[in-house]
Design a protein around this motif. Structure first.
Motif, short mmCIF file in Angstrom:
data_model
loop_
_atom_site.label_atom_id
_atom_site.label_comp_id
_atom_site.label_asym_id
_atom_site.label_seq_id
_atom_site.Cartn_x
_atom_site.Cartn_y
_atom_site.Cartn_z
N SER A 32 -3.13 0.75 -4.31
CA SER A 32 -2.07 0.38 -4.26
C SER A 32 -0.88 1.49 -4.65
O SER A 32 -1.00 2.52 -5.34
CB SER A 32 -1.81 -0.39 -5.17
N PHE A 34 3.55 3.11 -4.88
CA PHE A 34 4.37 2.55 -4.84
C PHE A 34 5.76 3.69 -4.81
O PHE A 34 5.58 4.83 -5.45
CB PHE A 34 4.92 1.35 -6.29
N TYR A 36 9.28 3.76 -6.80
CA TYR A 36 10.70 3.82 -7.77
C TYR A 36 11.64 3.77 -7.56
O TYR A 36 11.49 5.45 -7.59
CB TYR A 36 10.07 3.39 -9.14
N GLN A 38 14.87 4.97 -9.90
CA GLN A 38 15.59 4.72 -11.60
C GLN A 38 17.08 6.13 -11.70
O GLN A 38 16.50 7.07 -11.30
CB GLN A 38 14.62 6.02 -13.00
N SER A 43 16.31 1.58 -15.59
CA SER A 43 15.14 0.64 -15.79
C SER A 43 14.60 1.39 -14.24
O SER A 43 15.46 1.30 -13.21
CB SER A 43 14.64 0.00 -16.02
N PRO A 44 13.86 1.79 -14.22
CA PRO A 44 13.09 1.58 -13.04
C PRO A 44 13.08 0.63 -11.96
O PRO A 44 12.21 -0.49 -12.95
CB PRO A 44 11.43 2.43 -13.31
N LEU A 46 12.10 -1.11 -8.40
CA LEU A 46 10.82 -0.50 -7.51
C LEU A 46 11.64 -1.14 -5.92
O LEU A 46 12.18 -1.86 -5.31
CB LEU A 46 10.04 -2.19 -7.32
N SER A 49 6.47 -0.55 -1.28
CA SER A 49 5.25 -0.72 -1.22
C SER A 49 4.57 -0.27 -0.61
O SER A 49 4.97 -0.82 0.55
CB SER A 49 4.45 -1.94 -1.98
N LEU A 88 10.49 7.61 -8.43
CA LEU A 88 9.22 7.77 -9.05
C LEU A 88 8.32 7.49 -7.82
O LEU A 88 8.53 5.96 -7.80
CB LEU A 88 8.96 6.89 -10.59
N ASN A 92 -2.00 2.74 -8.49
CA ASN A 92 -3.06 1.95 -8.74
C ASN A 92 -4.02 2.85 -8.41
O ASN A 92 -5.20 2.61 -8.20
CB ASN A 92 -2.66 0.57 -8.70
N LYS A 98 -3.20 -1.18 -13.42
CA LYS A 98 -2.80 -0.39 -14.08
C LYS A 98 -1.97 0.48 -13.23
O LYS A 98 -3.10 1.24 -12.01
CB LYS A 98 -2.87 0.89 -15.56
N LEU A 99 -0.36 1.03 -13.52
CA LEU A 99 0.15 1.84 -12.79
C LEU A 99 0.28 3.22 -13.39
O LEU A 99 0.33 3.66 -14.48
CB LEU A 99 1.32 1.72 -12.16
N PHE A 101 1.87 7.46 -13.22
CA PHE A 101 3.67 7.44 -12.62
C PHE A 101 3.81 9.10 -12.60
O PHE A 101 3.06 9.80 -13.23
CB PHE A 101 5.05 7.33 -13.38
N GLY A 102 4.00 9.39 -11.42
CA GLY A 102 4.38 10.98 -11.09
C GLY A 102 6.15 10.82 -12.54
O GLY A 102 6.23 10.04 -12.90
N ALA A 103 5.93 12.52 -12.69
CA ALA A 103 7.21 12.75 -13.14
C ALA A 103 8.57 12.66 -12.32
O ALA A 103 9.26 12.28 -13.17
CB ALA A 103 7.35 14.48 -14.09
#
Lengths: 111, 113
Positions: A32, A34, A36, A38, A43-44, A46, A49, A88, A92, A98-99, A101-103
């Protein structure tokens, strides 16, 4: 090696151009993926996907996934000043809900 | 009304104080998460909960604790706040049938002096 790595940016593109964002991940079993968006201080949100190899288009956004190369990208066509934000990439890893995340990559669209 | 709410939105506190951040959701999702975000480091998972009786540590749980009071409520506590816990904190939710998509609350900006 970080689980999820993004091109560091910042990325500056002229209005109307294509912004190309890249993301690589380390866990081969990831299923999975995604993107995002921001805005500063927010907040991020979505925006895309993707779960299968190939392209997925939604409006001006196209996500591309290549599991063999462990690579996912986001194209923003006809970039607008409102697209100026940090993007971002999230993955998964190990399919455990859980995800990671990249920076993030900061995009600035200049008029 | 927002689907995921966080309180407070901003908090300034002193070293050594106990702080609680609260998260509520009306999305009906079973899974809830707490992240912190620091500049250049992205989002890092602190704790997550897949239902009221299931709570798990994330990658940076030291110095934090959580409570899942109900399906819709998930609180994060800093037992004794320290300056390097100054960060932006986000709560997120996901649906077990939602293919791992997570939805974020508005965030709490915490400053520890």
């Amino acid at each position: 090696q970080k689980e999820v790595e993004q091109n560091s940016g910042p990325l500056s593109v002229p209005e109307g151009a294509i912004a190309s964002l890249n993301c690589t991940y380390s866990d081969r079993v990831s299923q999975s993926f995604f993107w995002y968006r921001q805005y500063s201080g927010k907040s991020p949100e979505l925006i895309m996907s993707i779960y299968s190899n190939g392209d997925k288009e939604d409006g001006r956004f196209t996500a591309q996934l290549n599991k063999a190369s462990q690579y996912v990208s986001l194209l923003i066509r006809d970039s607008q000043p409102s697209d100026s934000a940090t993007y971002l990439c999230a993955v998964n890893p190990s399919n455990d809900y859980k995800l990671s995340f990249g920076a993030g990559t900061t995009v600035t669209v200049r008029a | 009304d927002a689907d995921v709410t966080q309180t407070p939105r901003n908090r300034i506190t002193k070293t050594g104080k106990r702080i609680m951040l609260e998260c509520s959701q009306t999305k009906g999702h079973d899974r809830m998460y707490w992240y912190r975000q620091d500049p250049g480091l992205g989002l890092r998972l602190i704790y997550y909960s897949f239902d009221v009786k299931d709570i798990n540590k994330g990658e940076i749980s030291d110095g934090y604790s959580v409570s899942r009071q109900a399906q819709a409520k998930f609180s994060l506590s800093l037992e004794s706040a320290i300056p390097n816990q100054t960060a932006l904190y986000f709560c997120a939710t996901s649906d077990p049938d939602g293919r791992d998509e997570q939805f974020f609350g508005p965030g709490t900006r915490l400053t520890v002096l």
